[in-house]
Design a protein around this motif. Structure first.
Motif, mmCIF file in Angstrom:
data_model
loop_
_atom_site.group_PDB
_atom_site.id
_atom_site.type_symbol
_atom_site.label_atom_id
_atom_site.label_comp_id
_atom_site.label_asym_id
_atom_site.label_seq_id
_atom_site.Cartn_x
_atom_site.Cartn_y
_atom_site.Cartn_z
ATOM 1 N N SER A 113 30.936 38.070 40.037
ATOM 2 C CA SER A 113 30.627 38.047 41.470
ATOM 3 C C SER A 113 31.798 37.509 42.268
ATOM 4 C CB SER A 113 29.386 37.194 41.744
ATOM 5 O OG SER A 113 29.636 35.831 41.499
ATOM 6 N N HIS A 114 32.614 36.661 41.627
ATOM 7 C CA HIS A 114 33.783 36.083 42.286
ATOM 8 C C HIS A 114 34.867 35.920 41.225
ATOM 9 C CE1 HIS A 114 31.176 32.718 40.879
ATOM 10 N NE2 HIS A 114 32.305 32.284 40.379
ATOM 11 N N HIS A 173 33.107 32.771 50.195
ATOM 12 C CA HIS A 173 33.046 32.188 48.845
ATOM 13 C C HIS A 173 31.739 31.413 48.727
ATOM 14 C CE1 HIS A 173 34.210 28.269 50.650
ATOM 15 N NE2 HIS A 173 34.992 29.017 51.407
ATOM 16 N N ASN A 174 30.889 31.831 47.822
ATOM 17 C CA ASN A 174 29.618 31.137 47.598
ATOM 18 C C ASN A 174 29.805 29.810 46.873
ATOM 19 O OD1 ASN A 174 27.140 32.606 48.533
ATOM 20 N ND2 ASN A 174 28.142 34.287 47.446
ATOM 21 N N ASP A 181 34.629 35.622 46.900
ATOM 22 C CA ASP A 181 33.632 36.597 46.459
ATOM 23 C C ASP A 181 34.177 38.015 46.545
ATOM 24 O OD1 ASP A 181 31.743 34.278 46.807
ATOM 25 O OD2 ASP A 181 30.310 35.870 46.315
ATOM 26 N N TYR A 216 25.993 39.317 43.816
ATOM 27 C CA TYR A 216 27.015 40.360 43.885
ATOM 28 C C TYR A 216 27.147 40.969 45.282
ATOM 29 C CZ TYR A 216 26.827 40.286 38.728
ATOM 30 O OH TYR A 216 26.856 39.917 37.409
ATOM 31 N N LYS A 253 22.744 36.786 49.604
ATOM 32 C CA LYS A 253 22.561 37.138 48.194
ATOM 33 C C LYS A 253 21.241 37.887 48.032
ATOM 34 C CE LYS A 253 20.521 32.608 47.038
ATOM 35 N NZ LYS A 253 20.672 31.376 46.249
#
Length: 551
Positions: A113-114, A173-174, A181, A216, A253
């Protein structure tokens, strides 16, 4: 002349993962082979006989890929190589070879995901708005006043947006700002990450644990998240002191496109035969709904790894509710159960606050290995390890450093495995200092002290794993919760021609449990249980259990 018959091909069990027990290994902390104080792949390979002797079916390796280690491997800078800290690609191949020789499947973490901000993809993307990777990450213009485009938050604290002066835009960015991300709305990103997964499938791995699988995709509208309603507040995804919990994460998300992408992952895995996937779902408000979307049917993920049992309280009410909701809301899905992992306080410290630690530890093992689903055991859990108490100066986890002291981060569950009681570093390393301290109270629970002790926690885990293997109803059978006195969790496991009645006293007091009408129970042969029902009732000691065949 007698005709020679070709040996029959072994039957490929595509459902081997269903009910499997998976042993999670955190590579930095399992075994150090080269003496630098950090665990490595060669060290893991040397200890695989121990893992196989436990009686598990598979191992799950947390990330070992090339990384600047800002988040200890969950920030990948090269998806197709091993970080030199852990060894070489050849070391990995030898690990897989030995694991397979020991009949252990190998599952590896995939953090797609990142990635790291040191990954070449991001280095190119941030150069300008016209390069070939310009939309491989989530970029957005500021509001007119220069602030971030919306209110989305990072799990690790602060805004989920960081300003980049080269593009004059924010990137999403989570997690850490150094973990940008990826933009999965771009088909090229999907293709690239699936190709990276194919690289490891070609090397013979048996499946993937998909980190933050519901992160994602984001909403293209970049709408701000609403405030969470007080009655829906749930701190299972993030610690209670984290403002991340104050939002209902509708837009950052768990988007509909995410479930569709699961089909591409499944199609890739199906090309390689009996492979599996388990997705980590971090969504405290909608996790069962997401689990159902991601695992129902045969064209998405095989399993989901939720936070139902990694948080919450240790009570019969909590567990019955979790089981019933899972059966009701995700009947076609398959859950992967765990009480501990590398991200949460070890479950003994989290739940055993009453002083009866040994009894609790055995009960927790028996419960976990009796519930419906596949099971993940975290390294050291089988020794009864507790959360390590570390000083602030010993912390390396950015999450804990950010929220200290109310939340101490994840270092306390990541300390090195203890193998030898008399070794200065517990047999983990020959170095004078490990990357995290080896707690003194862990040394008394080392493998060599427990290995030959039939009354040890380790012996109980081995016996319970053998008991599970001997009873097919525990592996793939159905589950139905049953009424029981307050503080007692009871359920029926039914399948493969056997029915098992399971009852667990989750309290500090003895309790009498009436046997359900029509149940003719046998004496139990489960580990640690040496009595049979008397006059239609069970007498369960504090943290006692009963598992018996229903005739």
């Amino acid at each position: 002349m007698t005709e020679q018959k070709t040996p029959a091909e072994p039957i490929l069990d595509r459902d081997w993962w269903r009910g499997a027990v998976i042993y999670q290994i955190y590579p930095r902390s399992f075994q150090d082979h080269n003496g630098d104080g950090i665990g490595d792949l060669v060290g893991i390979t040397e200890r695989l006989d121990y893992v196989a002797d436990l009686g598990v079916d598979a191992i799950w390796l947390s990330p070992f890929f090339t990384s600047p280690m800002r988040d200890f491997g969950y920030d990948v800078s090269n998806y197709r190589d091993v970080d030199p800290l852990f060894g070489t690609i050849g070391d990995f191949d030898r690990l897989v070879e030995k694991a397979h020789a020991l009949k252990l499947k190998v599952i590896i973490d995939q953090v797609i995901s990142h990635c790291s901000d040191k990954h070449p993809w991001f280095a190119e993307s941030r150069l300008n708005r016209t390069n070939d990777k310009r939309d491989w990450f989530v970029w957005a213009d500021p509001k007119p006043d220069g602030t971030p485009p919306n209110n989305w938050l990072s799990i690790f604290g602060g805004s989920a947006w960081t300003w980049d002066s080269r593009r004059m835009q924010y990137y999403m960015h989570n997690f850490l700002a150094s973990q940008p991300d990826l933009n999965f709305h771009n088909p090229a990103v999907q293709d690239a990450q699936l190709d990276n997964m194919r690289f490891w499938l070609e090397r013979g791995i048996d499946g993937f644990r998909l980190d933050t699988v519901n992160f994602y995709f984001h909403s293209l509208g970049l709408e701000s998240n609403p405030v969470v309603k007080p009655e829906d507040f749930n701190a299972s995804t993030a610690p209670a002191v984290n403002p991340y919990n104050f939002q209902e994460h509708l837009y950052d998300k768990s988007q509909p496109e995410n479930a569709v992408f699961m089909e591409r992952i499944r199609a890739l895995l199906d090309e390689y035969g009996a492979k599996t996937s388990v997705g980590e779902i971090g969504d405290s408000q909608h996790q069962l709904e997401v689990m159902s979307q991601y695992t129902s049917g045969t064209d998405r993920l095989h399993m989901a790894y939720t936070f139902d049992y990694l948080g919450g309280e240790f009570s019969a009410e909590h567990f019955r509710k979790a089981i019933d909701l899972t059966e009701r809301d995700a009947p076609g899905g398959w859950i992967c159960l765990a009480f501990s992992n590398h991200d949460v306080v070890r479950h003994i410290s989290r739940w055993a606050t009453h002083g009866q630690q040994d009894e609790f530890t055995r009960l927790a093992c028996t419960m976990l290995l009796s519930m419906r689903g596949s099971v993940c055991l975290y390294q050291g859990e089988e020794l009864g390890l507790t959360e390590a108490e570390l000083a602030f100066e010993d912390l390396v986890d950015p999450y804990g450093i950010e929220f200290w002291p109310q939340f101490k981060g994840r270092d306390g569950c990541r300390t090195p495995m203890v193998w030898q009681t008399q070794s200065p570093m517990g047999g983990f390393t020959t170095a004078t200092r490990a990357w995290l301290p080896v707690p003194a109270d862990h040394m008394t629970k080392a493998v060599d002290r427990q290995d030959k002790d039939q009354g040890s926690v380790l012996a109980h885990y081995r016996a319970m794993l053998a008991f599970r293997r001997a009873h097919p109803a525990l592996i793939r059978g159905s589950i139905e919760t049953l009424d029981a006195p307050v503080g007692v969790l009871a359920f029926l496991r039914d399948g493969e021609g056997e029915r098992l009645y399971c009852a667990f006293n989750m309290t500090e007091q003895p309790v009498t449990v009436p046997v359900p009408a029509g149940f003719d129970l046998t004496a139990s042969d489960a580990p640690g249980i040496d009595y049979q029902p008397q006059q239609g009732a069970l007498s369960l000691a504090p943290f006692g259990a009963y598992i018996g065949i229903v005739r």
